[in-house]
Design a protein around this motif. Structure first.
Motif: not given
Lengths: 445, 445
Positions: B156-185
């Motif tokens: 849930v972002t600071g704007a109150g939006d719910t975002i799902r990122t990433g995949t259930r697979t070990t490869k995937g490249v659809v759009g920007y890597d939001l998963t890694r952006l949130f990790i460590g933030s």
């Protein structure tokens, strides 16, 4: 920029008008920067005049992501192709974006290492392109994709700012992960001008196993058993029954194509002394109910023979049908049988031939819709249903090729509105004038 | 939110006022959401009223990143602590953020797997906190950090939006890597409400090697030799001479502390049948010029005895000096000797005791500046020079603990102005009102 760093003659413009998709568009000019400072200047100049900028390695992308806009410029990195540092002690290399993947592998091998991403295009694709598209290949099942094998980047954003990301270490958490944000962004956020690659030690023992199964269910059970075991193969490749039928009996070691519904090619590597035990461990797991045969290559020539089956596939496809839509989806490994079954149903329903092969350990299948120009529309209609099927199974529309212009109209199906809106906002941060690779990755507003 | 999901009594507010840093600040209230929808509502409400929001797992962060703002609220995820899915076939688990790392390990082990990040805090740190701080630990040298072991997130972002990122697979490249952006933030962009964890198969063979060296140079050469080899240890831990002197002769298997300038603890895992060969391969590489001894544990009790040396370190430090500044830096492996030498010089110059230990395979040293309240100022002055030294050696200020409020005044030294400006802009995208964990990660403007 040197005088010959700018070209707008027709011959050059045409030579840089296409990639490995069927798309093409002639740019207004082609630029050949030789250093980061020149990239900064040209991006700023284009930003001032609203000129679209498309970065290009060697144009092997299959998605149109290296095809320029008609009023835009191509920035070719062929003159920024040097290896700046080879550092075995720290397991890293620093390179410019225009260097070939294969050249990186050659130089790394001299120091006893390799860089994990191994796309089929390695001999003619660049590191900059690999980063832009998040390239991978068979080895990703053991060693990861581009994302896991880049330590840091230098990029020039659409605003003309030079940003260094990441570290020279394998751990690091200082601020947001900009490195991964740029990887896979297909030149829409920034142009890569330097990359620090994480290297992996070469393994000197190698063995190949070919396993044949009556059906895809059996093969999927074998994949799950192998992936749950302690020995991860460095390749775990799959071919479906249609693909096997196409290459024919010559490559099945005596088995009849009719009784074989799926094939796995399993490659192992490790300490030479340990290979015997590793092969034993993995072949045990590969042998499940529904196995036709498990063959083990004991030397390099034998291994080549086992791989022949996979190599025969592309020529056989071309002989049968002149054109294929070559897709690049991934699903969770457990639902690979449901995907292959669903694809067979779609092939029946649409009256076309679909065959699948790919990197089973990642659930990454290259789904090929074979045909000719006459049935292109039918195949495209089928493709939309393939994507729907993949998403229904919890999969993703692109595993390792990216989106480009080919798939951009489908990304909202996978991402949903809030993620897509967030990505558009990120794009505006790094590319406020919207000049970087327009028409790529995002659907039209 | 249920009636008891909001508490503003002083006892509760004080209980949630601190983390494992020395900082504390009493929040205005503590909230206990039970589902994502409640998180959305509370973030939106806080956004409207400009109320700071600090997410909290169990507060084991050492950096102040879980310490709230005085007029803000704490969002504790202790009621969102369920494991939603365990899926061995797809090698993944889906969990809520409040679940303990140790609980994930226990449940994963039941299916034959583990989750790679193994911070020392595993028994009392949550997955949400591990993601926020990009936790790692000894096993990262073989299996990667949090970044490499998360497939996708719901946030849930600071704007109150719910975002799902990433995949259930070990490869995937659809759009920007939001998963890694949130990790460590560190909770500055969004609050994690669900995570899909990548699992790794448990290995059943295990062996421990303890190698003693005359000096750090020899140990660093051994680390480089091991890391260039085909067998990657699952832990490659280091202690410097000061640390060894402190724990004393009891734990050195007969060697005298005076002749030992560095120690490596090397843990291997794999197929039980192969352990003998793996141990042989690695101990050969661990034996370099300057080696005092290489001891191999042949059973679990023996392994425990070898690890005792490392375990004795924390109590010994506390006995000697009541307070330590415990830093978490990383440098390229090849310059670890230069770092340890530089630290010794700084210790001399400032008249304080510095000892280092940590995860040598990643060049990740925990640098401890020992002392008491009286010399805190002196140690803090020294710390700035430690950071300067680390950056001069091409290292990073935080490997696995993060920035929090403790190190935020130093991040510009590492990142530079353009990167920091880009990160501030990203923060505004996801947290336009600036309510998420203010005072964390970024220096004051």
């Amino acid at each position: 920029m040197p005088r010959d760093g700018f070209r707008d003659d027709l011959a050059t413009r045409v030579a840089y008008s296409y990639d490995n998709s069927r798309r093409r568009c002639t740019p207004a000019a082609v630029l050949f920067p030789e250093e980061t400072g020149q990239v900064v200047k040209l991006v700023r100049a284009c930003g001032e005049h609203g000129i679209p900028v498309t970065a290009r390695g060697l144009g092997s992308a299959t998605t149109g992501s290296a095809v320029p806009a008609s009023d835009g410029v191509v920035v070719s990195f062929e003159r920024m192709a040097r290896i700046l540092e080879v550092n075995p002690a720290d397991r890293l290399m620093v390179v410019q974006p225009g260097v070939l993947n294969a050249e990186v592998q050659r130089v790394a091998a001299g120091a006893g290492f390799f860089w994990a991403p191994d796309p089929t295009s390695a001999p003619y694709s660049t590191i900059g392109g690999n980063i832009a598209c998040h390239a991978a290949g068979p080895r990703a099942v053991k060693y990861g994709t581009t994302r896991e094998n880049i330590l840091g980047l230098e990029v020039v954003t659409g605003a003309g700012d030079t940003i260094r990301t990441g570290t020279r270490t394998t751990k690091g958490v200082v601020g947001y992960d900009l490195t991964r944000l740029f990887i896979g962004s297909e030149g829409t956020l920034a142009l890569t001008t330097e990359a620090t690659l994480k290297l992996t030690p070469l393994q000197h023992g190698r063995a190949t196993i070919r396993a044949l199964y009556h059906d895809v269910d059996a093969a999927a059970r074998a994949v799950a058993a192998i992936m749950a075991g302690p020995v991860t193969p460095c390749a775990l490749e799959f071919m479906d029954g249609t693909a096997i039928q196409l290459v024919g009996a010559d490559h099945l070691g005596g088995a009849s194509p009719e009784e074989v519904g799926a094939l796995l090619l399993i490659e192992l590597e490790g300490e030479p002394d340990l290979m015997h035990d590793l092969v034993e461990s993995v072949s045990k797991r590969a042998t499940v109910a529904g196995t036709v045969s498990v063959d083990i290559a004991t030397d390099a020539a034998e291994a080549e023979r086992l791989w022949d089956c996979r190599r025969a596939l592309s020529p056989a496809q071309r002989r049968l049908k002149p054109h294929k839509i070559n897709e690049d989806v991934a699903v969770p490994v457990s639902v690979m049988p449901a995907l292959v079954k669903g694809l067979a149903d779609l092939a029946d329903h649409h009256g076309i031939l679909i065959l699948s092969f790919g990197h089973a350990g990642n659930g990454n299948l290259h789904v090929n819709l074979l045909g000719d120009d006459a049935d292109l529309e039918r195949r495209q209609a089928c493709l939309v249903e393939v994507f729907r099927l993949v998403l229904d199974l919890g999969g993703t529309l692109s595993a390792e090729h990216g989106i480009g212009s080919e798939k951009r109209m489908f990304v909202e199906m996978e991402l949903g509105k809030p993620s897509l809106a967030a990505m558009r906002a990120l794009k505006r941060v790094f590319d406020p004038a919207g000049i970087l690779n327009p028409g790529t990755l995002f659907p039209d507003d």
